[in-house]
Design a protein around this motif. Sequence first.
Motif, PDB file in Angstrom:
ATOM      1  N   PRO A 176      33.193  47.913  45.564  1.00  0.00           N
ATOM      2  CA  PRO A 176      34.462  47.780  44.850  1.00  0.00           C
ATOM      3  C   PRO A 176      34.775  46.225  44.590  1.00  0.00           C
ATOM      4  CG  PRO A 176      34.624  49.094  46.704  1.00  0.00           C
ATOM      5  CD  PRO A 176      33.359  48.550  46.832  1.00  0.00           C
ATOM      6  N   GLY A 177      33.807  45.212  45.326  1.00  0.00           N
ATOM      7  CA  GLY A 177      34.103  44.104  45.188  1.00  0.00           C
ATOM      8  C   GLY A 177      35.295  43.518  46.053  1.00  0.00           C
ATOM      9  N   TYR A 178      35.438  42.087  46.096  1.00  0.00           N
ATOM     10  CA  TYR A 178      36.558  41.521  46.965  1.00  0.00           C
ATOM     11  C   TYR A 178      37.725  41.812  46.484  1.00  0.00           C
ATOM     12  CZ  TYR A 178      37.764  38.072  50.344  1.00  0.00           C
ATOM     13  OH  TYR A 178      38.758  37.324  51.135  1.00  0.00           O
ATOM     14  N   THR A 179      38.660  42.991  46.911  1.00  0.00           N
ATOM     15  CA  THR A 179      39.621  43.287  46.224  1.00  0.00           C
ATOM     16  C   THR A 179      40.740  43.054  47.383  1.00  0.00           C
ATOM     17  OG1 THR A 179      38.489  44.942  45.171  1.00  0.00           O
ATOM     18  CG2 THR A 179      40.898  45.277  45.329  1.00  0.00           C
ATOM     19  N   THR A 224      43.727  38.914  50.561  1.00  0.00           N
ATOM     20  CA  THR A 224      43.068  37.664  49.863  1.00  0.00           C
ATOM     21  C   THR A 224      42.082  37.644  48.849  1.00  0.00           C
ATOM     22  OG1 THR A 224      41.612  37.800  51.603  1.00  0.00           O
ATOM     23  CG2 THR A 224      43.338  36.494  52.320  1.00  0.00           C
ATOM     24  N   GLY A 225      41.786  38.952  48.549  1.00  0.00           N
ATOM     25  CA  GLY A 225      40.816  39.140  47.527  1.00  0.00           C
ATOM     26  C   GLY A 225      41.311  38.808  46.205  1.00  0.00           C
ATOM     27  N   PRO A 226      40.353  38.405  45.261  1.00  0.00           N
ATOM     28  CA  PRO A 226      40.808  37.942  44.058  1.00  0.00           C
ATOM     29  C   PRO A 226      41.142  39.078  43.044  1.00  0.00           C
ATOM     30  CG  PRO A 226      38.568  37.434  44.191  1.00  0.00           C
ATOM     31  CD  PRO A 226      39.291  37.857  45.476  1.00  0.00           C
ATOM     32  N   GLN A 227      40.591  40.359  43.366  1.00  0.00           N
ATOM     33  CA  GLN A 227      40.694  41.285  42.194  1.00  0.00           C
ATOM     34  C   GLN A 227      41.919  42.313  42.834  1.00  0.00           C
ATOM     35  OE1 GLN A 227      35.913  42.564  41.495  1.00  0.00           O
ATOM     36  NE2 GLN A 227      37.061  43.856  42.679  1.00  0.00           N
ATOM     37  N   THR A 228      42.338  42.928  41.726  1.00  0.00           N
ATOM     38  CA  THR A 228      43.399  43.783  41.887  1.00  0.00           C
ATOM     39  C   THR A 228      42.885  45.339  42.395  1.00  0.00           C
ATOM     40  OG1 THR A 228      43.422  44.710  39.671  1.00  0.00           O
ATOM     41  CG2 THR A 228      44.703  42.917  40.046  1.00  0.00           C
ATOM     42  N   GLY A 250      21.469  58.587  35.743  1.00  0.00           N
ATOM     43  CA  GLY A 250      21.063  58.157  37.008  1.00  0.00           C
ATOM     44  C   GLY A 250      21.570  58.241  38.251  1.00  0.00           C
ATOM     45  N   SER A 251      20.855  58.164  39.544  1.00  0.00           N
ATOM     46  CA  SER A 251      21.118  58.312  40.735  1.00  0.00           C
ATOM     47  C   SER A 251      20.752  57.604  41.734  1.00  0.00           C
ATOM     48  CB  SER A 251      20.743  59.939  41.057  1.00  0.00           C
ATOM     49  OG  SER A 251      21.471  60.311  42.283  1.00  0.00           O
ATOM     50  N   GLY A 252      21.292  57.278  42.963  1.00  0.00           N
ATOM     51  CA  GLY A 252      20.461  56.392  43.893  1.00  0.00           C
ATOM     52  C   GLY A 252      20.874  55.307  43.611  1.00  0.00           C
ATOM     53  N   ARG A 253      22.010  54.635  42.943  1.00  0.00           N
ATOM     54  CA  ARG A 253      22.114  53.294  42.607  1.00  0.00           C
ATOM     55  C   ARG A 253      23.278  52.844  43.453  1.00  0.00           C
ATOM     56  NH1 ARG A 253      23.673  53.261  36.662  1.00  0.00           N
ATOM     57  NH2 ARG A 253      24.736  55.493  37.284  1.00  0.00           N
ATOM     58  N   LEU A 254      23.359  51.296  43.499  1.00  0.00           N
ATOM     59  CA  LEU A 254      24.500  50.492  43.815  1.00  0.00           C
ATOM     60  C   LEU A 254      25.165  49.966  42.789  1.00  0.00           C
ATOM     61  CD1 LEU A 254      26.334  49.420  46.084  1.00  0.00           C
ATOM     62  CD2 LEU A 254      24.668  47.548  46.523  1.00  0.00           C
ATOM     63  N   VAL A 255      26.135  50.299  42.358  1.00  0.00           N
ATOM     64  CA  VAL A 255      26.929  49.796  41.208  1.00  0.00           C
ATOM     65  C   VAL A 255      28.196  49.128  41.449  1.00  0.00           C
ATOM     66  CG1 VAL A 255      27.997  50.202  38.961  1.00  0.00           C
ATOM     67  CG2 VAL A 255      25.958  51.518  39.672  1.00  0.00           C
ATOM     68  N   SER A 256      28.490  48.043  40.737  1.00  0.00           N
ATOM     69  CA  SER A 256      29.752  46.951  40.906  1.00  0.00           C
ATOM     70  C   SER A 256      30.484  47.001  39.551  1.00  0.00           C
ATOM     71  CB  SER A 256      29.707  45.734  41.247  1.00  0.00           C
ATOM     72  OG  SER A 256      29.057  44.972  39.986  1.00  0.00           O
ATOM     73  N   ARG A 257      31.652  46.571  39.507  1.00  0.00           N
ATOM     74  CA  ARG A 257      32.303  46.768  38.146  1.00  0.00           C
ATOM     75  C   ARG A 257      31.538  45.952  37.006  1.00  0.00           C
ATOM     76  NH1 ARG A 257      36.499  42.379  37.508  1.00  0.00           N
ATOM     77  NH2 ARG A 257      37.659  43.891  35.974  1.00  0.00           N
ATOM     78  N   HIS A 258      30.678  45.151  37.308  1.00  0.00           N
ATOM     79  CA  HIS A 258      29.941  44.304  36.419  1.00  0.00           C
ATOM     80  C   HIS A 258      28.623  44.947  35.982  1.00  0.00           C
ATOM     81  CE1 HIS A 258      32.985  41.168  37.175  1.00  0.00           C
ATOM     82  NE2 HIS A 258      32.712  41.160  38.490  1.00  0.00           N
ATOM     83  N   GLY A 259      28.229  45.979  36.717  1.00  0.00           N
ATOM     84  CA  GLY A 259      26.958  46.471  36.567  1.00  0.00           C
ATOM     85  C   GLY A 259      26.330  47.098  37.726  1.00  0.00           C
ATOM     86  N   GLU A 260      24.997  47.680  37.326  1.00  0.00           N
ATOM     87  CA  GLU A 260      24.071  47.819  38.524  1.00  0.00           C
ATOM     88  C   GLU A 260      23.561  46.666  39.508  1.00  0.00           C
ATOM     89  OE1 GLU A 260      20.068  50.590  39.518  1.00  0.00           O
ATOM     90  OE2 GLU A 260      21.164  50.721  37.648  1.00  0.00           O
TER      91      GLU A 260
END
Length: 284
Positions: free
Chosen positions: A237-240, A248-252, A271-281
């Motif tokens: 999810p990122g620093y939310t 304190t996270g900068p993301q909503t 695809g399967s078995g990936r780690l994905v953020s909002r910016h991509g794999e």
Amino acid sequence: MRSAVTVTPARLPELLLHVSVVRPVFVWGAPGIGRSSLVRDFASSLGLECVSPVGTQLAAEDLIGVPELRDGRSRFAPPETIARDEPYCLFLDELNASSPEGSIVIGAGNRSTDGALARPMASALVNRLVRRSGCWSGPFGDPSGLAGAEVLAVPDVNVAGPVRVTTAFLPLLGRSADPVVINVSSAMGDLVATHDPARPESGALAPAYAASKAALTMLTTQYARALPGIRINAADPGYTATDLNGHTGPQTVTEGTDAVVALATAGPGRGSGRLVSRHGEITW
């Protein structure tokens, strides 16, 4: 009057108007026929607020309350959402309850043949398990004083928790044309991110949490290899800004759900078995 009456969705408000004002009503029907909307519209037509707790996400104490000592006796103190002085419309899923005089009680549920809920894990347990999986981080800071019990408690939620949920839902997933499992992991378990001074993960010390998220990402890849018929991925999810980090996270929160939504709606063959953020794999 008969105990069971078959009506079309269009005739349900008329039935409720004549019956629910004198006795509780339980609405049986297949999923997706619009029961919730029909009941809310009915309550609105009578000028009543519709209070609709989701029964499958509740434990018994969420409705009957918890005991308190009053005048030397133990009594249950129900939550404010349903313990009201003014009449209202109480809409429960698969439950019946009493209410103040003048109120209306409506219950609804899926037929047993619809198989709409995973079994045998109790719905209240699933709800609490999922909620804890997203918030348990364990001790922060210097790990020199860590105790084994503290460390083991974190993967029991963040790693064993997803295992329990996945196992419970595998039979239901097997009935889907495009089954998807998304584990909420974190770049806190990523070696690249935690060693990059430009990333906030490099400045955070949460040993048990970081280790559990690394384990969850690897668990995701193992499941993906073992179950090729299901798209199984992990989302960062990122620093939310959440209660977990004191907002304190900068993301909503919306930005924090972008990766989960993208994985859920990607469609077959993505695809399967990936780690994905909002910016991509993420290559971890």
